[in-house]
Write a protein that holds these residues in place. Structure first.
Motif, mmCIF file in Angstrom:
data_model
loop_
_atom_site.group_PDB
_atom_site.id
_atom_site.type_symbol
_atom_site.label_atom_id
_atom_site.label_comp_id
_atom_site.label_asym_id
_atom_site.label_seq_id
_atom_site.Cartn_x
_atom_site.Cartn_y
_atom_site.Cartn_z
ATOM 1 N N HIS A 1 1.291 4.499 -2.355
ATOM 2 C CA HIS A 1 1.289 6.012 -1.957
ATOM 3 C C HIS A 1 2.331 6.837 -2.756
ATOM 4 O O HIS A 1 2.342 7.859 -3.116
ATOM 5 N N SER B 1 0.038 9.165 6.313
ATOM 6 C CA SER B 1 -1.312 8.766 6.231
ATOM 7 C C SER B 1 -1.753 8.498 7.513
ATOM 8 O O SER B 1 -1.523 8.917 8.745
ATOM 9 N N ASP C 1 -6.499 7.386 -0.458
ATOM 10 C CA ASP C 1 -6.449 5.843 -1.052
ATOM 11 C C ASP C 1 -7.049 5.808 -2.347
ATOM 12 O O ASP C 1 -8.305 6.381 -2.625
ATOM 13 N N HIS D 1 0.694 -1.120 0.146
ATOM 14 C CA HIS D 1 -0.097 -0.051 0.105
ATOM 15 C C HIS D 1 0.700 1.360 0.048
ATOM 16 O O HIS D 1 0.510 2.048 -0.700
HETATM 17 ZN ZN ZN Z 1 -3.244 4.949 2.496
#
Ligand code: ZN
Ligand code: KG4
Length: 365
Positions: A118, A145, A323, A114
């Protein structure tokens, strides 16, 4: 090459399609179905509720993405999905969905981290064209985040070395908790930054002077839980001194002053620590990523300091700060470029073997 991205690690159900030609990427579809309103009632993301929503929406989101991109499944060359980290019930939906597509469509599948996603999002221009050049490295990225606060150093492309991280709360989490203390609802980041704009300079009026935790520590780590506690005490003190009950709404002026001083403290620490890395590591480019990268104060101040150091600065267009699945498809593309022929062949079997991993680590190779 056309790449499908799937992201369900938290509270957004996202599917995207990107196309890369000669190392240049463009976005053909970026579909995001947000659950923010649903979770707002609970003051944060409820994992099982998130999973149920992902299940309800993911096929529709895929359908929309294919329609937007005006392609059919046979044209997809690679499927990518967020493998972790994230909420396990939520991750499982996206990973299993991607495995099913890979099986039915007969396509290779890879799992993407993930945070790698980003990081990749910072390299989009305003027209959503992507290019990550070898000459951007060594690259330093600040990832902020709801779940992460990390300084990541990449000496060579996509070899991630975490050189500093939070010892307690993530920055986004601190924004969310402070918003709750101030009675502002969830998510906290956007509303705190709005209030902070109006609170500029009002901190003196209320004698607010929050700590800048670990700003002078010799390392690149962070801590935000003490700052959150300082906000809590300041609010308690204000209530006592002004005879406000525990549940009584705080005056707008005070809330704005707290929001301003809190944001100043956070941005001061993040910018100072990031810039400090430049004195100790050779860096070509500095980038910013993650949901908190939507914070204008942070974007502007960090950019200014990076430019002062004669380095280039990259951050995602606003739409890609939170996201999304574009970032997964883009990071997936670069991951694919680094794979051997044997690994690419193996990716055709991933519909059987890919596993969601809530605690997935970034790789330093
Ligand atoms: Zn995120
Ligand atoms: O990356 P993201 O969408 O999800 C995670 O992977 O965690 O980040 C969400 C976080 C939330 O904590 C939210 O409050 C924060 O990003 N955020 C902001 C702003 N917009 C969103 N924080 C500060 N300022 C903002 N403008």
């Amino acid at each position: 090459m056309k790449i499908l991205g799937v992201e369900t690690s938290c509270d957004e159900t996202a599917v995207a399609i990107t196309e890369f030609k000669n190392g240049q990427g463009k976005v053909l579809a970026n579909e995001v179905s947000s659950q923010v309103k649903l979770h707002a009632k609970w003051g944060g993301v409820v994992p099982n509720l998130a999973a149920r929503e992902h299940l309800k929406n993911i096929v529709l989101v895929l359908d929309e993405a294919l329609n937007k991109a005006k392609i059919n499944s046979t044209e997809i060359d690679l499927i990518t999905a967020t493998e972790g980290p994230g909420l396990i019930p939520a991750l499982l939906v996206g990973v299993n969905f991607a495995k099913t597509l890979a099986y039915l469509w007969g396509k290779p599948l890879i799992g993407v981290h993930h945070i790698a996603g980003h990081i990749a999002s910072a390299f989009s221009d305003e027209n959503f064209n992507f290019q990550i050049d070898k000459k951007f490295f060594p690259l330093l990225t600040l990832t902020v985040s709801g779940g992460h606060t990390q300084l990541i150093y990449m000496k060579k492309p996509f070899a991630y070395k975490i050189i500093g991280e939070t010892q307690d709360d993530a920055v986004g989490e601190a924004f969310d908790k402070v918003a709750r203390i101030l009675g502002l609802g969830y998510p906290g980041g956007p509303i705190i930054s709005q209030k902070a704009k109006k609170g500029k300079g009002k901190n003196g009026k209320y004698g607010l002077n929050f700590p800048r935790p670990m700003i002078n520590s010799g390392d690149f780590n962070f801590s935000f839980s003490g700052l959150k506690t300082a906000v809590l005490y300041a609010v308690k003190k204000f209530r006592q001194e002004n005879n406000f009950g525990d549940d009584e709404k705080l005056p707008a002026d005070f809330v704005e002053a707290v929001a301003f001083e809190f944001q100043e403290a956070v941005v001061d620490v993040l910018v100072r620590k990031t810039i400090k890395v430049l004195a100790e590591h050779s860096v070509q480019v500095v980038s910013l990523a993650g949901g908190v990268a939507a914070n204008m104060e942070l974007r502007d101040k960090l950019k200014k300091e990076v430019l002062k150091n004669n380095l280039n600065f990259y951050c995602p267009p606003m739409i890609l700060t939170g996201d999304n699945a574009v970032m997964i498809a883009v990071a997936g593309y670069y991951q694919w470029q680094k794979m051997t022929i044997a690994q690419k062949k193996q990716a055709r079997q991933n519909w059987q073997t890919l596993q969601a991993d809530s605690g997935l680590k970034l790789k330093n190779n």
